[in-house]
Design a protein around this motif. Structure first.
Motif, PDB file in Angstrom:
ATOM      1  N   THR A 125       0.839  -1.206   0.000  1.00  0.00           N
ATOM      2  CA  THR A 125       0.000   0.000   0.000  1.00  0.00           C
ATOM      3  C   THR A 125       0.874   1.256   0.000  1.00  0.00           C
ATOM      4  O   THR A 125       0.605   2.213  -0.737  1.00  0.00           O
ATOM      5  N   SER A 128       2.068   1.986  -3.264  1.00  0.00           N
ATOM      6  CA  SER A 128       1.010   2.523  -4.134  1.00  0.00           C
ATOM      7  C   SER A 128       0.787   4.011  -3.867  1.00  0.00           C
ATOM      8  O   SER A 128       0.368   4.759  -4.742  1.00  0.00           O
ATOM      9  N   VAL A 133       1.766   9.489  -8.179  1.00  0.00           N
ATOM     10  CA  VAL A 133       0.913   8.338  -8.483  1.00  0.00           C
ATOM     11  C   VAL A 133       0.769   8.234 -10.003  1.00  0.00           C
ATOM     12  O   VAL A 133       0.649   9.251 -10.689  1.00  0.00           O
ATOM     13  N   SER A 136       5.453   4.780 -12.682  1.00  0.00           N
ATOM     14  CA  SER A 136       6.328   3.784 -12.056  1.00  0.00           C
ATOM     15  C   SER A 136       7.774   4.287 -11.980  1.00  0.00           C
ATOM     16  O   SER A 136       8.427   4.159 -10.935  1.00  0.00           O
ATOM     17  N   LYS A 180      -6.630  -4.350  -3.228  1.00  0.00           N
ATOM     18  CA  LYS A 180      -7.396  -3.622  -4.245  1.00  0.00           C
ATOM     19  C   LYS A 180      -8.894  -3.828  -3.982  1.00  0.00           C
ATOM     20  O   LYS A 180      -9.696  -2.901  -4.053  1.00  0.00           O
ATOM     21  N   ILE A 185      -5.416   0.022  -2.202  1.00  0.00           N
ATOM     22  CA  ILE A 185      -4.288   0.222  -3.116  1.00  0.00           C
ATOM     23  C   ILE A 185      -4.620   1.518  -3.845  1.00  0.00           C
ATOM     24  O   ILE A 185      -5.723   1.670  -4.370  1.00  0.00           O
ATOM     25  N   ASP A 187      -2.839   3.010  -6.335  1.00  0.00           N
ATOM     26  CA  ASP A 187      -2.278   3.115  -7.681  1.00  0.00           C
ATOM     27  C   ASP A 187      -2.507   1.739  -8.313  1.00  0.00           C
ATOM     28  O   ASP A 187      -3.150   0.879  -7.711  1.00  0.00           O
ATOM     29  N   ASP A 188      -1.931   1.508  -9.462  1.00  0.00           N
ATOM     30  CA  ASP A 188      -2.118   0.205 -10.093  1.00  0.00           C
ATOM     31  C   ASP A 188      -1.543  -0.920  -9.201  1.00  0.00           C
ATOM     32  O   ASP A 188      -0.392  -0.821  -8.765  1.00  0.00           O
ATOM     33  N   PRO A 189      -2.311  -1.976  -8.900  1.00  0.00           N
ATOM     34  CA  PRO A 189      -1.834  -3.026  -7.984  1.00  0.00           C
ATOM     35  C   PRO A 189      -0.564  -3.727  -8.482  1.00  0.00           C
ATOM     36  O   PRO A 189       0.357  -3.980  -7.681  1.00  0.00           O
ATOM     37  N   SER A 192       2.373  -1.396  -8.063  1.00  0.00           N
ATOM     38  CA  SER A 192       2.716  -1.236  -6.642  1.00  0.00           C
ATOM     39  C   SER A 192       3.480  -2.462  -6.150  1.00  0.00           C
ATOM     40  O   SER A 192       4.470  -2.343  -5.414  1.00  0.00           O
TER      41      SER A 192
END
Ligand SMILES: NC(=O)CC[C@H](N)C(=O)O
Length: 321
Positions: A125, A128, A133, A136, A180, A185, A187-189, A192
């Motif tokens: 988390t 994430s 955000v 990557s 998620k 979460i 951001d994108d799981p 993350s």
């Protein structure tokens, strides 16, 4: 009560701990991550960083090993820097789980929050949450730069460890998607999870970890580089997180016997914080059944007990010399 401890007493205690435990054969390397199973099990290092920036180092204190879960503290600090103490409490939590680091049960029992950034769920988390955000690459830069600030020098990605861990992290994938499901979460799981896996695969030395711990003990100022890494008000928050769950389901036993808040990783590293006094780290790959380094625990406990120190004691002490 108050007392004075000299730097030579600290050196002596560290030397004794090193001699006493260097041939200990207890525990076994983590084997659920293939790379870690093959690390030389005899490696052993100790490092203490005083708040004037001096370090006391013994054995393999400059060997670069997988930081693993010790990185959870670093990224918790980044989340605290970016969001502040209150939001981190709301978005992740600051509680013990009483369960192993990779527990799925802990998430099911506490579906209102992932409990703490210092277990796998909360650490994923935290990754994430890292800003910005959605990016990557930029998030990774922020994670590495924060660790660099804390340690006073850059960590090095151990590519083989990253690949090894990515190929086998099925449990953590379940955690990311379960989070998620609970809207925990941010951001994108998958991204993350990848950031979490990558940060665990960073190579670090015991000396670097002792400097990071000393930065926390020194109200956010890195004692070696003198850089202000985070606001002083965050220090007690970080140390309280570490004290609460640093050894997962064994945290109470650890605090009771050692007197120092510390965080472990399955790479064999342990990082302890003595607020206002020093940071300490020890490293040795063989682990106990909870994933905590056997020799690192013995060494830190020995040093704390030999010096008669505990954050729970009333003795006020000063380090001299
Ligand atoms: N306790 C640990 O050091 C665990 C870290 C490891 N990367 C994992 O997620 O399983």
């Amino acid at each position: 009560m108050s007392k004075t401890i000299s730097v030579s007493q600290i050196k002596e205690a560290a030397q004794e701990a090193y001699e006493q435990f260097k041939d200990n054969t207890g525990g076994k390397n983590a084997d659920y991550i293939p790379y870690l199973a093959n690390i030389d099990k005899n490696l052993f290092g100790i490092s203490i960083c005083l708040l004037d920036g001096r370090t006391i180092t013994l054995g393999d204190s400059s060997y670069c090993f997988g930081i693993e879960s010790v990185s959870k503290v670093h990224t918790a600090i980044l989340a605290l820097r970016q969001y502040g103490a209150e939001k981190v409490l709301k978005m992740i939590g600051a509680d013990a789980t009483g369960l192993p680091f990779n527990s799925i049960m802990a998430i099911l029992l506490e579906n209102d929050h992932p409990s703490t950034p210092l277990v796998n769920a909360g650490a994923i988390t935290a990754c994430s949450m890292v800003q910005p955000v959605g990016s990557s690459d930029k998030k990774w830069e922020a994670i590495v730069s924060n660790i660099t600030d804390l340690c006073g020098s850059a960590p090095q990605l151990i590519d083989e460890l990253y690949k090894s861990e990515t190929a086998t992290n099925f449990n953590n994938r379940s955690i990311a998607w379960l989070l998620k499901n609970y809207n925990r979460i941010y951001d994108d799981p998958d991204m993350s999870l990848d950031l979490y896996t990558r940060q665990c695969s960073l190579g670090i030395t015991a000396e670097q970890l002792s400097i990071a711990a000393a930065t926390i003990a020194n109200d956010g100022v890195n004692p070696v580089t003198k850089k202000l890494v985070f606001d002083a008000s965050l220090s007690p928050k970080i140390t309280s997180l570490v004290a609460t769950v640093g050894f997962y389901e064994r945290t109470g036993d650890w605090l009771y016997t050692s007197g120092i808040p510390a965080k472990t990783g399955v790479g064999g590293g342990v990082m302890g914080i003595m607020p206002g006094h020093f940071g300490i780290s020890a490293f040795a790959p063989p682990l106990d059944s909870s994933g905590n380094s056997v020799k690192a625990q013995l060494a830190i406990k020995y040093i704390m007990n030999k010096l008669g120190l505990s954050i729970f004691g009333s003795t006020r002490f000063t380090i001299t010399g």
